[in-house]
Motif scaffolding. Structure first.
Motif, mmCIF file in Angstrom:
data_model
loop_
_atom_site.group_PDB
_atom_site.id
_atom_site.type_symbol
_atom_site.label_atom_id
_atom_site.label_comp_id
_atom_site.label_asym_id
_atom_site.label_seq_id
_atom_site.Cartn_x
_atom_site.Cartn_y
_atom_site.Cartn_z
ATOM 1 N N SER A 237 17.413 -30.579 23.912
ATOM 2 C CA SER A 237 18.518 -30.001 24.677
ATOM 3 C C SER A 237 19.784 -30.834 24.464
ATOM 4 O O SER A 237 19.726 -32.042 24.309
ATOM 5 C CB SER A 237 18.165 -29.955 26.165
ATOM 6 N N GLU B 256 17.893 -23.074 27.664
ATOM 7 C CA GLU B 256 16.809 -22.121 27.348
ATOM 8 C C GLU B 256 16.722 -21.888 25.841
ATOM 9 O O GLU B 256 15.631 -21.793 25.287
ATOM 10 C CB GLU B 256 17.067 -20.782 28.046
ATOM 11 N N TYR C 131 25.996 -17.846 29.417
ATOM 12 C CA TYR C 131 24.892 -17.141 28.763
ATOM 13 C C TYR C 131 25.309 -16.604 27.394
ATOM 14 O O TYR C 131 26.430 -16.108 27.230
ATOM 15 C CB TYR C 131 24.398 -15.998 29.645
ATOM 16 N N THR D 192 15.110 -24.888 24.251
ATOM 17 C CA THR D 192 13.664 -24.905 24.506
ATOM 18 C C THR D 192 12.956 -23.876 23.623
ATOM 19 O O THR D 192 11.935 -24.178 23.008
ATOM 20 C CB THR D 192 13.394 -24.598 25.999
ATOM 21 N N ALA D 193 13.531 -22.663 23.559
ATOM 22 C CA ALA D 193 12.907 -21.602 22.751
ATOM 23 C C ALA D 193 12.903 -21.966 21.270
ATOM 24 O O ALA D 193 11.980 -21.617 20.541
ATOM 25 C CB ALA D 193 13.654 -20.290 22.971
ATOM 26 N N GLU E 165 24.523 -26.945 33.034
ATOM 27 C CA GLU E 165 23.197 -27.085 32.426
ATOM 28 C C GLU E 165 22.404 -28.241 33.027
ATOM 29 O O GLU E 165 21.177 -28.249 32.962
ATOM 30 C CB GLU E 165 23.341 -27.281 30.911
ATOM 31 N N LEU F 53 20.457 -15.841 27.133
ATOM 32 C CA LEU F 53 19.894 -17.168 27.385
ATOM 33 C C LEU F 53 21.023 -18.172 27.508
ATOM 34 O O LEU F 53 22.060 -18.010 26.865
ATOM 35 C CB LEU F 53 18.993 -17.595 26.226
ATOM 36 N N TYR F 54 20.828 -19.193 28.307
ATOM 37 C CA TYR F 54 21.836 -20.257 28.337
ATOM 38 C C TYR F 54 21.372 -21.425 27.472
ATOM 39 O O TYR F 54 20.227 -21.427 26.998
ATOM 40 C CB TYR F 54 22.186 -20.658 29.769
#
Lengths: 109, 133
Positions: A40, A31, A75, A34-35, B35, A27-28
């Motif tokens: 962010s 992500e 990532y 968010t997870a 990003e 995941l970056y």
């Protein structure tokens, strides 16, 4: 940090739980945020700390930036030792609330 | 084709990255900019602002993770007990040098004791030791 692990703050726990949902998945940053349900842009200090402990590894995305129209992302993924250590640290970090601990155990009648 | 991030967001990220140790600036600069791609403009602004506000925390995390000599983490401070700092009390232990000479060293702070011949040690007892500082 008594055992060399990270400070298990709530955001750290949320990040680890998010990564442990599928430890093989990369995941970056956005992500992961968010997870984990975190805003962010605020998780990179946590990721850096975990990477410093070798719980996480990271790599640049292998894409052609011109074809994709955007630069490569970074990532992150849990390492094998990171998976074990994160699970153990999360298990240790869980503490029942003081009220629950003070409540006398009820015996079945 | 993903629209590139706005110049204000890029400048905010550049500012955030300046706080970081020199060896990490390029990596995090590229990471933060990457990003921003694919985000709506408003989210880009929020994201870059949060990157800026958490830059000092990131710097601290990177400094904490930096390996020291022999791959071990750098010890940031040498802890010296207050009694040693004030030269009020040391915990002396006899040790030997490689060529067999004997000397005394405080176990707590590492100070070597220079003993006067036939006399009492110069430091380690009482407030008089403070004068050696």
């Amino acid at each position: 940090m008594a055992d060399g692990g990270p400070r298990m703050t709530i955001p750290t726990q949320l990040v680890l739980r998010a990564l442990l949902e599928d430890p093989t998945r990369e995941l970056y940053g956005v992500e992961i945020g968010t997870a984990a349900g975190l805003p962010s842009g605020t998780i990179h200090p946590i990721l850096a700390r975990l990477e410093g402990l070798r719980w996480l590894e990271s790599r640049w995305e292998d894409i052609d930036p011109r074809a994709e129209g955007r630069p490569a992302r970074r990532y992150y993924r849990l390492t094998a030792t990171g998976v074990e250590s994160a699970r153990a640290a999360l298990a240790r970090a869980y503490r029942p609330s003081p009220v629950a601990r003070m409540r006398p155990a009820t015996e079945p009648t | 084709m993903t629209p590139p991030p706005g110049s204000l967001c890029c400048r905010t990220v550049e500012l955030a990255v300046r706080v970081l140790p020199a060896e990490h600036r390029q990596r995090y600069g590229l990471e933060f900019i990457a990003e921003l791609y694919g985000m709506p403009k408003a989210q880009q602004r929020r994201h870059s602002a949060r990157v800026l506000t958490s830059a000092w925390a990131l710097r601290a995390a990177l400094s904490e993770a930096a390996p020291g000599v022999n791959g071990k983490r750098a010890v940031r401070t040498i802890h010296k007990p207050l009694t040693c700092r004030l030269n009020l009390h040391h915990r002396w232990r006899w040790l030997s040098t490689e060529d067999g000479d004997r000397f005394e060293r405080c176990q707590k702070c590492g100070k070597d004791r220079s003993e006067k011949v036939g006399g009492s040690p110069e430091a380690g007892q009482g407030m008089g030791g403070i004068s050696s500082f």
